[in-house]
Scaffold this motif. Structure first.
Motif, mmCIF file in Angstrom:
data_model
loop_
_atom_site.group_PDB
_atom_site.id
_atom_site.type_symbol
_atom_site.label_atom_id
_atom_site.label_comp_id
_atom_site.label_asym_id
_atom_site.label_seq_id
_atom_site.Cartn_x
_atom_site.Cartn_y
_atom_site.Cartn_z
ATOM 1 N N ASP A 37 -34.453 -7.351 -11.862
ATOM 2 C CA ASP A 37 -33.330 -7.814 -11.058
ATOM 3 C C ASP A 37 -33.452 -7.194 -9.668
ATOM 4 N N ASP A 238 -35.855 -17.704 -10.464
ATOM 5 C CA ASP A 238 -36.088 -16.882 -11.653
ATOM 6 C C ASP A 238 -37.535 -16.402 -11.736
ATOM 7 N N LYS A 239 -38.393 -17.145 -11.091
ATOM 8 C CA LYS A 239 -39.831 -16.838 -11.159
ATOM 9 C C LYS A 239 -40.300 -16.060 -9.938
#
Ligand SMILES: [Zn+2]
Length: 267
Positions: A37, A238-239
């Protein structure tokens, strides 16, 4: 392995990276660390982030030379003497690196900006470029290609380029300053004709991939030798790290490349 456009997705120990179809030198457009994150990611220049992919590619971490990115147009020639601090270490900043030195590898870092890898099959020489919109406006890609011609005797018609995952026109909405900068690169309305800039209400949408491909063509590379990723870092946040998707906290992903053996006697 899966395919995104003509680029191929690879995975090693959970670390994803893309490879371009036209670059025979060892290289990777790395994704963000899996499961990371904004607060907990390994820094992009760290052994923890780079080692799994470097290990898979056979690149020693200590051989990597990193850019010192300032959105400029300076190109550094990396050789065996370039410092061992893993850093180009140039006071003015360096957004592009080139080398033909075996035992050296190049790394640039992005999060929406455009990573570009260059490869010259006859000499085995390579380049790595970080191009945000300012670097694009400064033609850092063309400067890196020209430096390879100058330093290694590359013929532009032999050279290969891969424009990696970055923010795409779908997501790169800008004000007039960016559109104006692109238009000044392509005088006579070329920015619109080539799809680099489109008006969207009182905003603009800018295609940095198309702009850099056009600049590489202007530097003498053949269109067929320029591969362009179809991935958008903001759409795929997300990647990949995306500055626009998480402006308050994001890391950087690496694009890395190492010189290859010369292929002077092949067609
Ligand atoms: Zn997008």
């Amino acid at each position: 392995m899966t395919s995104r456009g003509a680029f191929r997705e690879n995975s090693v120990n959970g670390a994803k990276y893309m490879t371009a179809p036209n670059i025979a030198a060892v290289h990777a457009f790395m994704a963000r660390p899996s499961g990371a994150d904004g607060g907990g990611a390994a820094p992009a220049r760290s052994l923890a982030y780079l080692e799994p992919v470097c290990g898979a590619l056979g690149i020693a971490f200590e051989d990597l030379v990193f850019s010192e990115q300032v959105h400029g147009s300076a190109v550094l020639l990396v050789d065996e003497q370039t410092d061992a601090e893993h850093s180009a270490g140039q006071p003015g900043g360096i957004d592009a690196l080139i080398t033909a030195a075996r035992g050296r590898a190049l790394a640039v870092f992005t999060a929406d900006c455009v990573p570009i890898l260059l490869y010259d099959p006859p000499s085995g020489a390579v380049g790595a470029v970080h191009a945000g919109w300012r670097g694009t406006a400064a033609d850092i890609a063309g400067a890196a290609a020209a430096a390879m011609v100058r330093e290694f005797g590359c013929a532009p018609g032999d050279m290969r380029a891969a424009v990696g995952p970055c923010i795409s026109r779908c997501c790169f909405e800008t004000d007039g300053d960016v559109a104006d900068a692109m238009a000044s690169l392509f005088p006579g309305g070329g920015a619109e004709r080539s799809g680099v800039v489109r008006r969207a209400g009182d905003k603009f949408r800018v295609d940095l991939k198309a702009a850099n491909a056009a600049l590489l063509e202007r530097a003498g590379l053949g269109r067929a030798n320029i591969a362009v990723s179809d991935e958008c870092t903001r759409c795929l946040s997300d990647k990949y790290w995306s500055h626009r998707a998480s402006p308050g906290g994001h890391g950087l992903q690496a694009a890395i490349i190492a010189p290859a053996p010369p292929r002077r006697h092949t067609a």
